[in-house]
Motif scaffolding. Structure first.
Motif, mmCIF file in Angstrom:
data_model
loop_
_atom_site.group_PDB
_atom_site.id
_atom_site.type_symbol
_atom_site.label_atom_id
_atom_site.label_comp_id
_atom_site.label_asym_id
_atom_site.label_seq_id
_atom_site.Cartn_x
_atom_site.Cartn_y
_atom_site.Cartn_z
ATOM 1 N N PRO A 121 5.182 4.588 8.994
ATOM 2 C CA PRO A 121 4.522 5.776 8.449
ATOM 3 C C PRO A 121 5.180 7.052 8.949
ATOM 4 O O PRO A 121 5.823 7.060 9.999
ATOM 5 C CB PRO A 121 3.088 5.656 8.979
ATOM 6 C CG PRO A 121 3.214 4.855 10.222
ATOM 7 C CD PRO A 121 4.356 3.887 9.980
ATOM 8 N N LEU A 134 7.357 10.619 -0.888
ATOM 9 C CA LEU A 134 6.844 10.023 -2.121
ATOM 10 C C LEU A 134 7.670 10.472 -3.320
ATOM 11 O O LEU A 134 8.045 9.666 -4.174
ATOM 12 C CB LEU A 134 5.390 10.456 -2.321
ATOM 13 C CG LEU A 134 4.327 9.432 -1.952
ATOM 14 C CD1 LEU A 134 2.950 10.053 -2.045
ATOM 15 C CD2 LEU A 134 4.424 8.227 -2.883
ATOM 16 N N TRP A 194 7.458 3.593 1.539
ATOM 17 C CA TRP A 194 7.962 3.327 2.884
ATOM 18 C C TRP A 194 9.238 2.496 2.839
ATOM 19 O O TRP A 194 9.846 2.240 3.860
ATOM 20 C CB TRP A 194 6.913 2.617 3.736
ATOM 21 C CG TRP A 194 5.774 3.513 4.130
ATOM 22 C CD1 TRP A 194 5.597 4.832 3.785
ATOM 23 C CD2 TRP A 194 4.652 3.161 4.938
ATOM 24 N NE1 TRP A 194 4.431 5.303 4.330
ATOM 25 C CE2 TRP A 194 3.824 4.307 5.041
ATOM 26 C CE3 TRP A 194 4.279 1.986 5.585
ATOM 27 C CZ2 TRP A 194 2.645 4.302 5.767
ATOM 28 C CZ3 TRP A 194 3.094 1.976 6.311
ATOM 29 C CH2 TRP A 194 2.291 3.120 6.394
ATOM 30 N N THR A 234 0.812 -1.210 0.000
ATOM 31 C CA THR A 234 0.000 0.000 0.000
ATOM 32 C C THR A 234 0.848 1.263 0.000
ATOM 33 O O THR A 234 0.427 2.299 -0.483
ATOM 34 C CB THR A 234 -0.926 0.012 1.224
ATOM 35 O OG1 THR A 234 -0.141 -0.181 2.388
ATOM 36 C CG2 THR A 234 -1.963 -1.088 1.116
ATOM 37 N N HIS A 235 2.064 1.157 0.556
ATOM 38 C CA HIS A 235 2.943 2.322 0.635
ATOM 39 C C HIS A 235 4.351 1.925 0.213
ATOM 40 O O HIS A 235 5.240 1.786 1.055
ATOM 41 C CB HIS A 235 2.977 2.884 2.063
ATOM 42 C CG HIS A 235 1.675 3.482 2.485
ATOM 43 N ND1 HIS A 235 1.256 4.726 2.074
ATOM 44 C CD2 HIS A 235 0.697 3.002 3.271
ATOM 45 C CE1 HIS A 235 0.071 4.986 2.601
ATOM 46 N NE2 HIS A 235 -0.295 3.960 3.325
ATOM 47 N N SER A 237 2.375 9.236 4.458
ATOM 48 C CA SER A 237 3.745 9.679 4.243
ATOM 49 C C SER A 237 3.759 11.099 3.711
ATOM 50 O O SER A 237 2.801 11.555 3.108
ATOM 51 C CB SER A 237 4.478 8.739 3.284
ATOM 52 O OG SER A 237 3.753 8.581 2.094
#
Ligand code: ZN
Length: 66
Positions: free
Chosen positions: A34, A53, A18, A14-15, A48
């Motif tokens: 996070p 990003l 990270w 999902t991230h 984030s």
């Protein structure tokens, strides 16, 4: 078999950003964690900082995928 997915693996789905530490000076979230707000110490909206990003996205273009 049937073990729940570890949090750090689920987070990468999902991230993906990270995978890198946050470059924001007051944040510096560790990989797999996070971003936290400077004053709230709670995860920021979206999980984030935009800078994290951006930094991750740039790395995707400058480094071959692992
Ligand atoms: Zn951050």
């Amino acid at each position: 078999m049937g073990a729940p997915m570890p949090d750090h693996l689920r987070a990468r789905r999902t991230h993906p950003e990270w995978a890198i530490p946050c470059p924001v000076q007051h944040c510096r979230a560790k990989p797999g964690l996070p971003c936290l707000g400077r004053t709230t110490h709670r995860p920021v909206a979206g999980g984030s900082h935009p800078t994290r990003l951006d930094t991750w996205l740039v790395q995707q273009h400058t480094q071959p995928a692992a």
